[in-house]
Write a protein that holds these residues in place. Structure first.
Motif, PDB file in Angstrom:
ATOM      1  N   LYS A  17      -3.017 -10.471  46.973  1.00  0.00           N
ATOM      2  CA  LYS A  17      -2.483  -9.144  47.298  1.00  0.00           C
ATOM      3  C   LYS A  17      -1.301  -8.790  46.403  1.00  0.00           C
ATOM      4  N   HIS A  18      -0.453  -9.747  46.115  1.00  0.00           N
ATOM      5  CA  HIS A  18       0.770  -9.489  45.364  1.00  0.00           C
ATOM      6  C   HIS A  18       0.652  -9.934  43.907  1.00  0.00           C
ATOM      7  N   ASN A  19      -0.545  -9.761  43.348  1.00  0.00           N
ATOM      8  CA  ASN A  19      -0.819 -10.166  41.987  1.00  0.00           C
ATOM      9  C   ASN A  19      -1.729  -9.134  41.352  1.00  0.00           C
ATOM     10  N   ASP A  20      -1.682  -9.015  40.058  1.00  0.00           N
ATOM     11  CA  ASP A  20      -2.561  -8.077  39.366  1.00  0.00           C
ATOM     12  C   ASP A  20      -4.015  -8.536  39.364  1.00  0.00           C
ATOM     13  N   ASN A  21      -4.229  -9.819  39.557  1.00  0.00           N
ATOM     14  CA  ASN A  21      -5.570 -10.388  39.558  1.00  0.00           C
ATOM     15  C   ASN A  21      -6.156 -10.280  40.969  1.00  0.00           C
ATOM     16  N   SER A  22      -7.269  -9.616  41.118  1.00  0.00           N
ATOM     17  CA  SER A  22      -7.878  -9.459  42.441  1.00  0.00           C
ATOM     18  C   SER A  22      -9.088 -10.363  42.639  1.00  0.00           C
ATOM     19  N   ASN A  23      -9.282 -11.320  41.746  1.00  0.00           N
ATOM     20  CA  ASN A  23     -10.429 -12.215  41.819  1.00  0.00           C
ATOM     21  C   ASN A  23      -9.938 -13.624  42.141  1.00  0.00           C
ATOM     22  N   ILE A  24     -10.319 -14.139  43.291  1.00  0.00           N
ATOM     23  CA  ILE A  24      -9.849 -15.456  43.719  1.00  0.00           C
ATOM     24  C   ILE A  24     -10.308 -16.562  42.768  1.00  0.00           C
ATOM     25  N   TYR A  25     -11.427 -16.349  42.094  1.00  0.00           N
ATOM     26  CA  TYR A  25     -11.976 -17.380  41.215  1.00  0.00           C
ATOM     27  C   TYR A  25     -11.203 -17.510  39.906  1.00  0.00           C
ATOM     28  N   THR A  26     -10.470 -16.474  39.539  1.00  0.00           N
ATOM     29  CA  THR A  26      -9.685 -16.541  38.308  1.00  0.00           C
ATOM     30  C   THR A  26      -8.177 -16.508  38.587  1.00  0.00           C
ATOM     31  N   LEU A  27      -7.787 -16.627  39.834  1.00  0.00           N
ATOM     32  CA  LEU A  27      -6.372 -16.648  40.202  1.00  0.00           C
ATOM     33  C   LEU A  27      -5.728 -17.926  39.666  1.00  0.00           C
ATOM     34  N   ASP A  28      -4.685 -17.779  38.885  1.00  0.00           N
ATOM     35  CA  ASP A  28      -3.994 -18.918  38.279  1.00  0.00           C
ATOM     36  C   ASP A  28      -2.947 -19.447  39.256  1.00  0.00           C
ATOM     37  N   LEU A  29      -3.250 -20.543  39.901  1.00  0.00           N
ATOM     38  CA  LEU A  29      -2.347 -21.111  40.911  1.00  0.00           C
ATOM     39  C   LEU A  29      -1.131 -21.783  40.301  1.00  0.00           C
ATOM     40  N   GLU A  30      -1.149 -22.031  39.006  1.00  0.00           N
ATOM     41  CA  GLU A  30      -0.030 -22.660  38.312  1.00  0.00           C
ATOM     42  C   GLU A  30       0.965 -21.644  37.754  1.00  0.00           C
ATOM     43  N   ASN A  31       0.595 -20.383  37.704  1.00  0.00           N
ATOM     44  CA  ASN A  31       1.442 -19.335  37.157  1.00  0.00           C
ATOM     45  C   ASN A  31       2.585 -19.037  38.135  1.00  0.00           C
ATOM     46  N   ILE A  32       3.825 -19.065  37.652  1.00  0.00           N
ATOM     47  CA  ILE A  32       4.958 -18.847  38.561  1.00  0.00           C
ATOM     48  C   ILE A  32       5.050 -17.403  39.051  1.00  0.00           C
ATOM     49  N   ASP A  33       4.334 -16.502  38.421  1.00  0.00           N
ATOM     50  CA  ASP A  33       4.302 -15.119  38.899  1.00  0.00           C
ATOM     51  C   ASP A  33       3.309 -14.933  40.036  1.00  0.00           C
ATOM     52  N   THR A  34       2.494 -15.923  40.278  1.00  0.00           N
ATOM     53  CA  THR A  34       1.516 -15.896  41.358  1.00  0.00           C
ATOM     54  C   THR A  34       2.114 -16.659  42.532  1.00  0.00           C
ATOM     55  N   ASP A  35       2.772 -15.936  43.414  1.00  0.00           N
ATOM     56  CA  ASP A  35       3.447 -16.606  44.518  1.00  0.00           C
ATOM     57  C   ASP A  35       3.114 -15.922  45.826  1.00  0.00           C
ATOM     58  N   SER A  36       3.042 -16.683  46.857  1.00  0.00           N
ATOM     59  CA  SER A  36       2.753 -16.172  48.189  1.00  0.00           C
ATOM     60  C   SER A  36       4.061 -15.896  48.917  1.00  0.00           C
ATOM     61  N   ARG A  37       4.022 -14.942  49.819  1.00  0.00           N
ATOM     62  CA  ARG A  37       5.195 -14.643  50.647  1.00  0.00           C
ATOM     63  C   ARG A  37       5.263 -15.569  51.859  1.00  0.00           C
ATOM     64  N   GLY A  38       4.253 -16.351  52.071  1.00  0.00           N
ATOM     65  CA  GLY A  38       4.213 -17.322  53.167  1.00  0.00           C
ATOM     66  C   GLY A  38       3.664 -18.636  52.653  1.00  0.00           C
ATOM     67  N   HIS A  39       3.708 -19.649  53.494  1.00  0.00           N
ATOM     68  CA  HIS A  39       3.166 -20.947  53.098  1.00  0.00           C
ATOM     69  C   HIS A  39       2.832 -21.759  54.342  1.00  0.00           C
ATOM     70  N   ILE A  40       2.235 -22.899  54.127  1.00  0.00           N
ATOM     71  CA  ILE A  40       1.885 -23.814  55.213  1.00  0.00           C
ATOM     72  C   ILE A  40       2.751 -25.061  55.063  1.00  0.00           C
ATOM     73  N   GLU A  41       3.330 -25.505  56.154  1.00  0.00           N
ATOM     74  CA  GLU A  41       4.091 -26.759  56.162  1.00  0.00           C
ATOM     75  C   GLU A  41       3.520 -27.661  57.245  1.00  0.00           C
ATOM     76  N   LEU A  42       3.812 -28.933  57.139  1.00  0.00           N
ATOM     77  CA  LEU A  42       3.412 -29.882  58.168  1.00  0.00           C
ATOM     78  C   LEU A  42       4.585 -30.094  59.120  1.00  0.00           C
ATOM     79  N   ASP A  43       4.290 -30.094  60.416  1.00  0.00           N
ATOM     80  CA  ASP A  43       5.339 -30.359  61.395  1.00  0.00           C
ATOM     81  C   ASP A  43       5.581 -31.866  61.506  1.00  0.00           C
ATOM     82  N   LYS A  44       6.405 -32.285  62.436  1.00  0.00           N
ATOM     83  CA  LYS A  44       6.772 -33.706  62.562  1.00  0.00           C
ATOM     84  C   LYS A  44       5.581 -34.597  62.901  1.00  0.00           C
ATOM     85  N   ASP A  45       4.520 -34.005  63.439  1.00  0.00           N
ATOM     86  CA  ASP A  45       3.311 -34.765  63.762  1.00  0.00           C
ATOM     87  C   ASP A  45       2.218 -34.603  62.702  1.00  0.00           C
TER      88      ASP A  45
END
Length: 150
Positions: A24-52
């Motif tokens: 949503k927050h990237n110029d690339n609208s194709n999940i298959y070509t989304l560069d996950l290593e690019n620092i401009d490709t960032d999510s506004r949320g994330h997943i963390e692990l709790d204590k368990d």
């Protein structure tokens, strides 16, 4: 009024919410070509692990009384009284990061490129539903509409 509700018991840690936000927050609208290593490709949320070691979505809840708004000295963080959306105005930001330090959920973060702006969920303001909500396969992330205003 809009709020994000999290049911961490339903989260499987699939990262669908994170990927949807990145697209949503990237110029690339194709999940298959989304560069996950690019620092401009960032999510506004994330997943963390709790204590368990259970996954927990860390996404802005657009709090009733948001600490980020209360501690923002420049007025860059504001809460819309009608919609309940907490938004960020980059032009007003003084880069003090009080909002980041005060968020009880640890949601806000500095962008990796400039280290001067805050990455903040905007509830996908031009969409019917936030992408994190629409793409969560288990319903762990929910958009609550309350008060009859929306």
């Amino acid at each position: 009024m809009y709020r994000i509700l999290i049911n961490k018991e339903l989260c499987t840690g699939c990262q669908s919410c994170v990927l949807a936000c990145m697209l949503k927050h990237n110029d690339n609208s194709n999940i298959y070509t989304l560069d996950l290593e690019n620092i401009d490709t960032d999510s506004r949320g994330h997943i963390e692990l709790d204590k368990d070691n259970n996954p927990v979505p860390i996404i802005c809840r657009h709090c009733d009384e948001p600490e980020c708004v209360l501690t923002c000295m420049s007025g860059a963080m504001i809460k819309d009284k009608e919609s309940g959306v907490v938004s960020y105005n980059e032009k007003k930001c003084g880069s003090c990061y009080m909002c980041i330090m005060s968020c009880p959920y640890g949601v806000l973060k500095v962008d990796d490129r400039t280290k001067q702006t805050v990455l903040k969920c905007d509830l996908c303001k031009d969409e019917e539903y936030p992408k994190c909500v629409a793409n969560c396969p288990t319903g762990a992330i929910e958009l609550q509409k309350e008060g009859g205003l929306c």
